[in-house]
Design an enzyme around this catalytic site. Sequence first.
Site, PDB file in Angstrom:
ATOM      1  CB  CYS A 262      -0.924   0.012   1.217  1.00  0.00           C
ATOM      2  SG  CYS A 262      -2.105  -1.344   1.269  1.00  0.00           S
ATOM      3  CB  ALA A 263       3.222   2.435  -2.613  1.00  0.00           C
ATOM      4  N   GLY A 266       4.612   7.132  -1.180  1.00  0.00           N
ATOM      5  CA  GLY A 266       5.939   6.563  -1.387  1.00  0.00           C
ATOM      6  C   GLY A 266       6.972   6.824  -0.324  1.00  0.00           C
ATOM      7  N   GLY A 267       6.567   7.245   0.858  1.00  0.00           N
ATOM      8  CA  GLY A 267       7.537   7.473   1.920  1.00  0.00           C
ATOM      9  C   GLY A 267       8.322   6.219   2.267  1.00  0.00           C
ATOM     10  CE  LYS A 268       5.225   3.259   6.880  1.00  0.00           C
ATOM     11  NZ  LYS A 268       4.345   4.396   6.534  1.00  0.00           N
ATOM     12  CG  ASP A 332       1.600   2.185   6.297  1.00  0.00           C
ATOM     13  OD1 ASP A 332       0.845   2.052   7.282  1.00  0.00           O
ATOM     14  OD2 ASP A 332       2.150   3.268   6.030  1.00  0.00           O
ATOM     15  CB  CYS A 385      -0.521   5.789  11.455  1.00  0.00           C
ATOM     16  SG  CYS A 385      -1.793   6.131  10.240  1.00  0.00           S
TER      17      CYS A 385
END
Length: 451
Positions: A262-263, A266-268, A332, A385
């Site tokens: 679940c991009a 694109g942080g991770k 995520d 989160c």
Amino acid sequence: MTSRKNTQSISARTQALCTLVDWHASRKPIEIFLNQYTADLPQRDKSMTKNLVFGVLRNLQTLDQVISQYSKHPLAKMKPRTLVALRLGVFQLLFMERIPQSAAINETVNSLKISRQPKWLLGFTNGLLRNVSRNKDVLLEQLQKDTPNNHPGWLTDRWQKRFGKESMQALYTANNTIPKICLRVNTSNCSRTELMSLFDQAGIQAKLSSLSPEGILLEEPESVPNLPGYTEGFFQVQDVSAQLATLLLEPNRPGQRFLDACAGLGGKTSHIAQHLCRDSTLSATEPDKRRFALLQENLTRLTLQDRVRAVHCSLQELLQSQPQPFDAILLDAPCSGTGVIRRQPDIRWNRSLEDLTAYQTTQQQLLECCANLLNPGGRIVYATCSLETEENQAVVNYFLAKHDDFTIQDAKPLLPPEARHLVTAEGFFHPLPQEQCDGFFAALLVRSPLL
């Protein structure tokens, strides 16, 4: 003639009013309305509008308490536009020291005048705000002794039972405090020392994160695109919790097939990519058109686009295409977001207890997809989160009950020593909101290898 400065100030307040009125009617994410009403504003006014809107959302119960004290009209009978205008005015009077009291009052009234409210309402608003201004010192003293927690009852009840009074109070304080902007250094393009040197030369106050080896915290609010190194792809905005969670995937392992399931923006994805070994591969799926476009933009700015196979599809669609299985998957998952309330203060008012069940169903389905995409001996980092048990431990326990070939691996050894205290006795990475990091949850699930 109205000066440019006054025109901008009125515009910011008017857009803040419109943003909060529309949000009040829909309870959709506040960013939707902020983006709509600030699109044509100068950067300074965009920042002011956001500060006003977020300030009201962080102090909603406090503001309503003050308004009730000075109004003969019950808040429940006020029209949304009137109540929102009063909240904005009182917030400026009590909590924005740099704004002159007269400007806060007059321009709040003007924002109602622009929307053609009747004269009696303008007089009512003006009178109430002037009363608050005259009694500011007394009000602030009262609020120091007895201030609302500015969270809905359903959340406060469950957090009281789960975390206890002391931890719960610290949680409220964190959520009601403006968080620092956190950056993750893109070590493919520069070092943390080099980026700190650039900031120092530009007079930007920043400090190293003591929890993440790639984290930098900005001491003062800054326009991120204007920071030195942004265009060159030297960093990405990313909270410390998210940085640490990515490390659980061991992105520097050689010969691995990685998937960011679940991009999002694109942080991770970019964090995995910057650690990727030459003989490893990384795929990233994102079904939303807007987020997928931003994912590609971020990867390009960070010069990591060649390391990632970005796929515009859902996880379920990827599974149907029957790809070669992966060795490590980061999930995520969509969630209630109760761990990031300090950054997105509308979440506390947008969510309900019933929402947790819907999120849980989606999370279970996505985790099942990941299991079907994973090699024997592979691993899944399940992350949210959220602070809520229904979305975290309960989802993991449900999954383990169905899959006896999976076990929980302790997250502690995979984190920097300074961050290991954020791991629970069960082995979950689960910090509460605090100065350096948002509330978060991550579980490392490892599949047994074939015998």
